[in-house]
Design a protein around this motif. Structure first.
Motif, PDB file in Angstrom:
ATOM      1  N   LYS A  92       9.471 -24.680  26.887  1.00 51.08           N
ATOM      2  CA  LYS A  92       9.973 -23.717  27.701  1.00 51.08           C
ATOM      3  C   LYS A  92      10.051 -22.635  27.168  1.00 51.08           C
ATOM      4  CE  LYS A  92      12.099 -26.710  31.219  1.00 51.08           C
ATOM      5  NZ  LYS A  92      13.359 -27.163  31.859  1.00 51.08           N
ATOM      6  N   GLU A  93      10.896 -22.596  26.060  1.00 49.42           N
ATOM      7  CA  GLU A  93      11.180 -21.393  25.377  1.00 49.42           C
ATOM      8  C   GLU A  93      10.103 -20.514  24.879  1.00 49.42           C
ATOM      9  OE1 GLU A  93      14.164 -19.898  25.238  1.00 49.42           O
ATOM     10  OE2 GLU A  93      14.739 -21.079  26.536  1.00 49.42           O
ATOM     11  N   ASN A  95       6.675 -20.874  26.114  1.00 55.09           N
ATOM     12  CA  ASN A  95       6.318 -20.228  27.122  1.00 55.09           C
ATOM     13  C   ASN A  95       6.876 -18.903  27.419  1.00 55.09           C
ATOM     14  OD1 ASN A  95       4.437 -22.079  27.548  1.00 55.09           O
ATOM     15  ND2 ASN A  95       5.358 -23.215  28.955  1.00 55.09           N
ATOM     16  N   GLN A  96       8.286 -18.792  27.261  1.00 59.01           N
ATOM     17  CA  GLN A  96       8.952 -17.833  27.926  1.00 59.01           C
ATOM     18  C   GLN A  96       8.735 -16.713  26.763  1.00 59.01           C
ATOM     19  OE1 GLN A  96      10.871 -17.308  30.576  1.00 59.01           O
ATOM     20  NE2 GLN A  96      11.571 -15.420  30.199  1.00 59.01           N
ATOM     21  N   ALA A  99       5.215 -15.099  27.330  1.00 63.64           N
ATOM     22  CA  ALA A  99       5.189 -14.089  28.522  1.00 63.64           C
ATOM     23  C   ALA A  99       5.766 -12.800  28.411  1.00 63.64           C
ATOM     24  CB  ALA A  99       6.130 -15.063  29.805  1.00 63.64           C
ATOM     25  N   VAL A 100       6.968 -12.832  27.688  1.00 62.86           N
ATOM     26  CA  VAL A 100       7.772 -11.556  27.115  1.00 62.86           C
ATOM     27  C   VAL A 100       6.860 -10.936  26.249  1.00 62.86           C
ATOM     28  CG1 VAL A 100       9.507 -10.598  25.864  1.00 62.86           C
ATOM     29  CG2 VAL A 100      10.072 -12.509  27.419  1.00 62.86           C
ATOM     30  N   HIS A 117      16.154  -4.908  30.570  1.00 61.18           N
ATOM     31  CA  HIS A 117      16.355  -6.240  30.945  1.00 61.18           C
ATOM     32  C   HIS A 117      17.711  -6.246  31.049  1.00 61.18           C
ATOM     33  CE1 HIS A 117      16.326 -10.619  31.087  1.00 61.18           C
ATOM     34  NE2 HIS A 117      17.038 -10.424  29.956  1.00 61.18           N
TER      35      HIS A 117
END
Length: 156
Positions: A92-93, A95-96, A99-100, A117
């Motif tokens: 999950k981290e 992928n995050q 994306a960033v 942000h």
């Protein structure tokens, strides 16, 4: 030689003695009851103080709170993750992060994107400067009275 008293006089004397004894015992009884009442009042005051002190007594909470020495040394069992959960978290981290990094705003200005942000996610604090007031309640920047304004307009 001896006292000369009549029998009636002796009987009345005995009655007076008896009455004095009764009065003495009545006073003693009254004193004892008043002292008992004062003692019970004092006990109630002490009990209420003890109840108040009990309300502030936090020693029972110490059983449930961790020790200071234990909090300084992290427990390995508390932070231990199972391998499957750790693997999901890493995915999950990852992928995050991808994306960033691939986001166009981050690519053009990374610090600006992070700042924006944080502004959008953090709660805002509204701090408006308050107007200063004098002791009598009037503001400092109060307009001049009409009379003084009229004089100034006449001078011009």
């Amino acid at each position: 030689m001896g006292k000369t008293t009549s029998r009636g006089d002796a009987a009345s004397r005995a009655e007076r003695k008896f009455e004095k004894k009764l009065e003495f015992y009545a006073k003693v009884r009254q004193t004892v009851t008043s002292l008992a009442a004062q003692k019970s009042i004092a006990k109630k005051k002490v009990r209420s103080r003890q109840k108040i002190l009990k309300a502030y007594d936090l020693s029972t909470l110490s059983e449930f709170l961790p020790d200071l020495n234990a909090s300084q040394q992290p427990k390995p069992a508390a932070f231990k993750l199972k391998s499957k959960t750790r693997q999901n978290l890493v995915l999950k981290e990852g992928n995050q992060l991808r994306a960033v990094i691939n986001h166009p705003a981050f690519q053009s200005d990374p610090l600006g994107a992070i700042h924006q942000h944080l502004q959008s996610t953090q709660p805002t604090v509204d701090e408006k400067p308050k107007r200063k007031e004098r002791k009598n309640g009037n503001r400092k920047g109060k307009k001049k009275s009409k009379a003084s304004a009229g004089l100034q307009s006449m001078e011009i």
